[in-house]
Scaffold this active site. Structure first.
Site, PDB file in Angstrom:
ATOM      1  N   ALA A 241     -45.670 -19.483 -66.867  1.00  0.00           N
ATOM      2  CA  ALA A 241     -45.997 -18.473 -65.845  1.00  0.00           C
ATOM      3  C   ALA A 241     -46.161 -19.044 -64.443  1.00  0.00           C
ATOM      4  O   ALA A 241     -46.554 -18.317 -63.532  1.00  0.00           O
ATOM      5  CB  ALA A 241     -47.232 -17.644 -66.216  1.00  0.00           C
ATOM      6  N   ALA A 242     -45.841 -20.324 -64.247  1.00  0.00           N
ATOM      7  CA  ALA A 242     -45.900 -20.867 -62.878  1.00  0.00           C
ATOM      8  C   ALA A 242     -44.914 -20.114 -61.974  1.00  0.00           C
ATOM      9  O   ALA A 242     -45.249 -19.722 -60.852  1.00  0.00           O
ATOM     10  CB  ALA A 242     -45.595 -22.361 -62.892  1.00  0.00           C
ATOM     11  N   GLY A 243     -43.705 -19.909 -62.489  1.00  0.00           N
ATOM     12  CA  GLY A 243     -42.705 -19.178 -61.704  1.00  0.00           C
ATOM     13  C   GLY A 243     -43.102 -17.723 -61.496  1.00  0.00           C
ATOM     14  O   GLY A 243     -42.877 -17.148 -60.427  1.00  0.00           O
ATOM     15  N   ASP A 244     -43.698 -17.115 -62.515  1.00  0.00           N
ATOM     16  CA  ASP A 244     -44.141 -15.719 -62.376  1.00  0.00           C
ATOM     17  C   ASP A 244     -45.256 -15.597 -61.341  1.00  0.00           C
ATOM     18  O   ASP A 244     -45.295 -14.630 -60.565  1.00  0.00           O
ATOM     19  CB  ASP A 244     -44.645 -15.190 -63.726  1.00  0.00           C
ATOM     20  CG  ASP A 244     -43.562 -15.217 -64.786  1.00  0.00           C
ATOM     21  OD1 ASP A 244     -42.376 -15.081 -64.422  1.00  0.00           O
ATOM     22  OD2 ASP A 244     -43.904 -15.378 -65.962  1.00  0.00           O
TER      23      ASP A 244
END
Ligand code: RIB
Length: 314
Positions: A241-244
């Site tokens: 979820a870093a990109g999210d």
């Protein structure tokens, strides 16, 4: 006269993440004896909605398709607890979305998604866009739905932000409706073919393209202008979820009329902090935490120069 601030609408997936920690991610055919197991609310769409709400968007709404099962209640509650106004399309004959994640000790992951009810999000489900300034989309729901939502939003004067993840080939003409495209390197290559990041970005006829480059940082092109934002170094435990987090935080800040450089810096910091905690939505920081942490960070010219060299920017 101050410009009005509109809501962020996220339309996309929600999954319950089944996460097992292990020394390494298994190779094809390999069995790895893992350790701790936990479940977390996840899914690219829901993660991005939570990130937008926690980043302080004036209001964040989410259109999501869920089954009629106990997982659906967990996923909906997680959105509501984060301050997201959830509009649920009920798909009773399919299980809510599920993701199986192996998280390695070096914070890498491998994810397999069983989309289930997410496949029930259809073009006619798009709600009224009144009061919405930005529509944030990803690719874990049917592509024809995403393409139709993007076109209808563009026609209504709503800014369309597409996170083209997971990597796939897009329907012809879909990018014509996109104002801001956010991709990682693999997704960028799927859309443009190989080359330096700068050359790849130049092939995309989207007004604003943002490429996330993991621990290197990110690069954006808006018109002819390039923006480089080195990553903030952290001790990562889980990059899920870093990109999210980046996408939701970026969209929230753009909806408040932040400048692109400021929005990229904030989104990078939120994303870095998310990597220091376990889980998808559980790891996404609140705006106050991001602002406080950013105030302690100093931009490093050497990291910026290394990022420029990596991207092949002039
Ligand atoms: O981007 C991370 C997300 O991908 C996880 O939460 C998982 O559900 C998958 O959708």
């Amino acid at each position: 006269m101050s410009r009005s601030v509109g809501a962020v609408l996220v339309a996309g997936s929600a999954n319950l993440d089944f996460v097992v920690r292990a020394s390494h991610v298994p190779a094809p055919g390999e069995t790895v004896l893992g350790r701790e197991f936990a479940t977390f609310p996840g899914g690219k769409g829901a993660n991005q909605a939570v990130a937008s709400a926690r980043a302080g968007a004036v209001s964040t709404r989410m259109l999501v398709a869920l089954g009629d099962d106990p997982q659906a209640r967990v996923l909906e509650e997680a959105l509501v607890d984060a301050g997201v106004a959830a509009q649920v399309v009920r798909v009773p004959d399919l299980a809510s979305g599920t993701a199986f994640i192996c998280l390695s000790d070096d914070a890498e992951n491998a994810i397999t998604v069983a989309p289930g009810a997410n496949t029930g999000l259809r073009p006619h489900h798009l709600p009224s866009l009144r009061g919405v300034s930005h529509l944030l989309l990803q690719l874990e729901t049917p592509l024809d739905t995403v393409a139709t939502f993007a076109r209808l939003a563009r026609d209504a004067g709503v800014r369309v932000v597409l996170n083209a993840a997971p990597a796939t080939t897009l329907p012809e003409g879909m990018l014509d409706s996109v104002d801001v495209l956010v991709v990682n390197e693999g997704e960028l290559t799927a859309l443009t073919g190989r080359g330096t990041v700068a050359a790849q970005i130049a092939r995309l006829a989207v007004p604003c393209v943002v490429v996330t480059l993991g621990e290197r940082g990110c690069v954006a092109r808006r018109g002819a202008e390039l923006f480089l934002q080195p990553a903030f170094p952290v001790d990562a435990v889980d990059t899920t979820a870093a990109g999210d987090t980046f996408c939701g935080a970026l969209t929230a800040r753009l909806s408040e009329h932040a400048g692109l450089a400021d929005a990229l810096r904030f989104a990078s910091a939120a994303s870095a902090l998310a990597c220091t905690r376990l889980g998808a939505q559980a790891s996404i920081p609140a705006r106050t935490d991001v602002d406080a942490w950013l105030a302690t960070q100093v931009d490093d010219p050497a990291r910026r120069a290394a990022l420029a060299v990596y991207c092949g920017t002039p």
